[in-house]
Design an enzyme around this catalytic site. Structure first.
Site, PDB file in Angstrom:
ATOM      1  N   ASP A  15      51.346  22.889   3.966  1.00 27.52           N
ATOM      2  CA  ASP A  15      52.726  22.986   4.439  1.00 27.52           C
ATOM      3  C   ASP A  15      53.365  21.607   4.276  1.00 27.52           C
ATOM      4  O   ASP A  15      52.654  20.611   4.081  1.00 27.52           O
ATOM      5  CB  ASP A  15      52.726  23.404   5.924  1.00 27.52           C
ATOM      6  CG  ASP A  15      54.127  23.489   6.516  1.00 27.52           C
ATOM      7  OD1 ASP A  15      55.055  23.926   5.816  1.00 27.52           O
ATOM      8  OD2 ASP A  15      54.308  23.091   7.685  1.00 27.52           O
ATOM      9  N   SER A  16      54.680  21.570   4.417  1.00 28.28           N
ATOM     10  CA  SER A  16      55.362  20.271   4.401  1.00 28.28           C
ATOM     11  C   SER A  16      54.921  19.434   5.595  1.00 28.28           C
ATOM     12  O   SER A  16      55.203  18.240   5.650  1.00 28.28           O
ATOM     13  CB  SER A  16      56.878  20.486   4.455  1.00 28.28           C
ATOM     14  OG  SER A  16      57.212  21.162   5.658  1.00 28.28           O
ATOM     15  N   TYR A  47      61.172  19.395   4.063  1.00 29.04           N
ATOM     16  CA  TYR A  47      61.428  19.835   2.691  1.00 29.04           C
ATOM     17  C   TYR A  47      62.691  20.710   2.590  1.00 29.04           C
ATOM     18  O   TYR A  47      63.130  21.022   1.499  1.00 29.04           O
ATOM     19  CB  TYR A  47      60.264  20.709   2.205  1.00 29.04           C
ATOM     20  CG  TYR A  47      59.022  19.988   1.726  1.00 29.04           C
ATOM     21  CD1 TYR A  47      58.666  18.726   2.188  1.00 29.04           C
ATOM     22  CD2 TYR A  47      58.186  20.606   0.797  1.00 29.04           C
ATOM     23  CE1 TYR A  47      57.505  18.107   1.754  1.00 29.04           C
ATOM     24  CE2 TYR A  47      57.026  19.989   0.346  1.00 29.04           C
ATOM     25  CZ  TYR A  47      56.694  18.743   0.831  1.00 29.04           C
ATOM     26  OH  TYR A  47      55.551  18.135   0.395  1.00 29.04           O
ATOM     27  N   GLY A  48      63.196  21.125   3.767  1.00 32.10           N
ATOM     28  CA  GLY A  48      64.233  22.166   3.816  1.00 32.10           C
ATOM     29  C   GLY A  48      65.475  21.894   2.990  1.00 32.10           C
ATOM     30  O   GLY A  48      66.099  22.826   2.492  1.00 32.10           O
ATOM     31  N   CYS A  78      54.304  27.755   4.110  1.00 29.46           N
ATOM     32  CA  CYS A  78      55.627  27.140   4.199  1.00 29.46           C
ATOM     33  C   CYS A  78      56.616  28.073   3.505  1.00 29.46           C
ATOM     34  O   CYS A  78      56.452  28.349   2.309  1.00 29.46           O
ATOM     35  CB  CYS A  78      55.598  25.775   3.505  1.00 29.46           C
ATOM     36  SG  CYS A  78      57.195  24.957   3.433  1.00 29.46           S
ATOM     37  N   ASN A  79      57.603  28.547   4.245  1.00 31.59           N
ATOM     38  CA  ASN A  79      58.587  29.458   3.646  1.00 31.59           C
ATOM     39  C   ASN A  79      59.376  28.758   2.554  1.00 31.59           C
ATOM     40  O   ASN A  79      59.709  29.350   1.523  1.00 31.59           O
ATOM     41  CB  ASN A  79      59.569  29.942   4.717  1.00 31.59           C
ATOM     42  CG  ASN A  79      58.896  30.805   5.751  1.00 31.59           C
ATOM     43  OD1 ASN A  79      58.108  30.317   6.560  1.00 31.59           O
ATOM     44  ND2 ASN A  79      59.163  32.083   5.717  1.00 31.59           N
ATOM     45  N   THR A  80      59.674  27.473   2.789  1.00 30.27           N
ATOM     46  CA  THR A  80      60.506  26.730   1.843  1.00 30.27           C
ATOM     47  C   THR A  80      59.796  26.575   0.495  1.00 30.27           C
ATOM     48  O   THR A  80      60.380  26.843  -0.561  1.00 30.27           O
ATOM     49  CB  THR A  80      60.824  25.341   2.449  1.00 30.27           C
ATOM     50  OG1 THR A  80      61.407  25.552   3.736  1.00 30.27           O
ATOM     51  CG2 THR A  80      61.744  24.546   1.571  1.00 30.27           C
ATOM     52  N   GLU A 156      57.750  18.145  14.264  1.00 30.39           N
ATOM     53  CA  GLU A 156      56.869  17.111  13.688  1.00 30.39           C
ATOM     54  C   GLU A 156      56.656  15.945  14.650  1.00 30.39           C
ATOM     55  O   GLU A 156      55.607  15.325  14.654  1.00 30.39           O
ATOM     56  CB  GLU A 156      57.463  16.568  12.375  1.00 30.39           C
ATOM     57  CG  GLU A 156      57.301  17.497  11.181  1.00 30.39           C
ATOM     58  CD  GLU A 156      55.856  17.615  10.698  1.00 30.39           C
ATOM     59  OE1 GLU A 156      55.152  16.608  10.609  1.00 30.39           O
ATOM     60  OE2 GLU A 156      55.439  18.764  10.391  1.00 30.39           O
ATOM     61  N   CYS A 188      60.451  30.090   9.225  1.00 31.45           N
ATOM     62  CA  CYS A 188      59.896  28.770   8.927  1.00 31.45           C
ATOM     63  C   CYS A 188      58.654  28.624   9.789  1.00 31.45           C
ATOM     64  O   CYS A 188      58.683  28.946  10.983  1.00 31.45           O
ATOM     65  CB  CYS A 188      60.934  27.698   9.265  1.00 31.45           C
ATOM     66  SG  CYS A 188      60.249  26.023   9.326  1.00 31.45           S
ATOM     67  N   THR A 189      57.576  28.130   9.200  1.00 33.26           N
ATOM     68  CA  THR A 189      56.305  28.109   9.934  1.00 33.26           C
ATOM     69  C   THR A 189      56.277  27.059  11.052  1.00 33.26           C
ATOM     70  O   THR A 189      55.382  27.069  11.883  1.00 33.26           O
ATOM     71  CB  THR A 189      55.120  27.875   8.975  1.00 33.26           C
ATOM     72  OG1 THR A 189      55.369  26.677   8.223  1.00 33.26           O
ATOM     73  CG2 THR A 189      54.948  29.044   8.043  1.00 33.26           C
ATOM     74  N   HIS A 190      57.265  26.162  11.090  1.00 32.25           N
ATOM     75  CA  HIS A 190      57.342  25.223  12.222  1.00 32.25           C
ATOM     76  C   HIS A 190      57.889  25.916  13.481  1.00 32.25           C
ATOM     77  O   HIS A 190      57.661  25.451  14.591  1.00 32.25           O
ATOM     78  CB  HIS A 190      58.251  24.039  11.890  1.00 32.25           C
ATOM     79  CG  HIS A 190      57.612  22.967  11.056  1.00 32.25           C
ATOM     80  ND1 HIS A 190      57.348  23.135   9.712  1.00 32.25           N
ATOM     81  CD2 HIS A 190      57.172  21.716  11.378  1.00 32.25           C
ATOM     82  CE1 HIS A 190      56.793  22.022   9.233  1.00 32.25           C
ATOM     83  NE2 HIS A 190      56.669  21.152  10.232  1.00 32.25           N
TER      84      HIS A 190
HETATM   85  N1  DGL Z   1      57.258  24.820   7.537  1.00 30.44           N
HETATM   86  C1  DGL Z   1      58.285  24.737   6.541  1.00 30.44           C
HETATM   87  C2  DGL Z   1      58.831  26.124   6.255  1.00 30.44           C
HETATM   88  O1  DGL Z   1      58.179  27.094   6.575  1.00 30.44           O
HETATM   89  C3  DGL Z   1      59.264  23.676   6.911  1.00 30.44           C
HETATM   90  C4  DGL Z   1      60.135  23.244   5.787  1.00 30.44           C
HETATM   91  C5  DGL Z   1      60.664  21.840   5.906  1.00 30.44           C
HETATM   92  O2  DGL Z   1      59.876  20.916   5.757  1.00 30.44           O
HETATM   93  O3  DGL Z   1      61.891  21.699   6.115  1.00 30.44           O
HETATM   94  O4  DGL Z   1      59.870  26.299   5.700  1.00 30.44           O
END
Ligand code: DGL
Length: 268
Positions: A15-16, A47-48, A78-80, A156, A188-190
């Site tokens: 993930d990011s 990463y968004g 990570c969805n992104t 984070e 988003c996984t966060h």
């Molecule tokens: N966990 C990432 C997701 O699912 C976060 C993306 C990010 O870093 O902005 O999209």
């Protein structure tokens, strides 16, 4: 030296940042005997709003790294990154990839008001996958799309329970609730780390849909289909890698797994 049988090789999850640990937890529940190498790019997070090229470049580096760890399958938690890059990687590398899909289908089945909210990053909303899923499952629904600016950064920093998190969530969720949304998709996984705060802000007005368990189930299905399930007599090894701060990573990892793990900080 004898080569490790492919079944005994680890699953790679990345993930990011630490968000993908919400997926790792579900994978561990369903697949407790699998070794896992988890890579968190907290040093380059978020990463968004990065460009497509940046996301592709970074994600490719992480995949190469996980392949060096001998991973048999990779979960892009990570969805992104899934939105921007999974198609490239599936055609480029010879191992199975599991990605995140916006959970519009379960939300469509569950909503009573026919109005749902989706919280995700800009890049996820702009991707082909979201548009496709939307066309397939959002027919007849009102869907309120809300980029979660700032939320990934708060998670984070371990500030998911802070006043700032509450204020941001109030700003993002109140308008959709006022328009009648009764279901919220976490895209988003966060964001599963913010569940308590979402519940504080929304009470029981929003049912939360978190796709992590569905992704774990898909991981299990694909491992079985490819004959890649690990031998249950072995003790699994958990290796965590972060490009971020070691102390913060340690806190997150020990919350996500009980028992021993190895943590390594690596360069960006
Ligand atoms: N966990 C990432 C997701 O699912 C976060 C993306 C990010 O870093 O902005 O999209």
């Amino acid at each position: 030296m004898q080569e490790t049988p492919i079944q005994q090789r680890p699953i790679g999850i990345f993930d990011s940042g630490v968000g993908g640990l919400s997926v790792l937890k579900e994978v561990r529940k369903l697949l407790p005997f699998e070794s896992i190498s988890y890579f968190a790019d907290s040093g380059n997070c978020p990463y968004g709003s990065k460009t497509r090229e940046e996301v592709l470049f970074l994600a490719r580096k992480h995949i190469e790294f996980l392949l060096e760890q001998n991973c048999k399958l990779i979960v892009i938690a990570c969805n992104t990154i899934t939105a921007v890059a999974i198609d490239h990687f599936r055609s480029e590398y010879g191992i199975p990839f599991i990605g995140m899909e916006p959970a519009l289908k379960p939300a469509a089945l569950q909503t009573r008001t026919k109005k749902i909210g989706v919280l995700a990053t800009e890049n996820t909303f702009n991707g082909r996958l979201f548009k496709q899923t939307f066309e397939k499952h959002a027919n007849g629904l009102d869907v309120f799309i809300q980029p979660g600016y700032g939320l990934v950064e708060l998670v984070e920093q371990g500030e998911q329970d802070s006043e700032t998190a509450r204020q941001l969530l109030e700003r993002y969720l109140t308008p959709m609730m006022e328009k009648g949304a009764d279901t919220l998709v976490l895209g988003c996984t966060h964001y599963p780390f913010l569940k308590d705060m979402i519940q504080k802000v929304a009470g029981n007005r929003l049912a939360i849909i978190d796709p992590s368990d569905a992704v774990a189930a898909q991981t299990k299905r694909i491992l079985m289909e490819y004959g890649l399930i690990s031998d249950s007599r072995r003790t699994p090894r958990l290796n965590f890698f972060t490009t971020g701060e070691k102390k913060m990573a340690e806190r997150f990892f020990s919350l996500a797994v009980s028992g021993p793990f190895r943590l390594e900080q690596i360069g960006r």
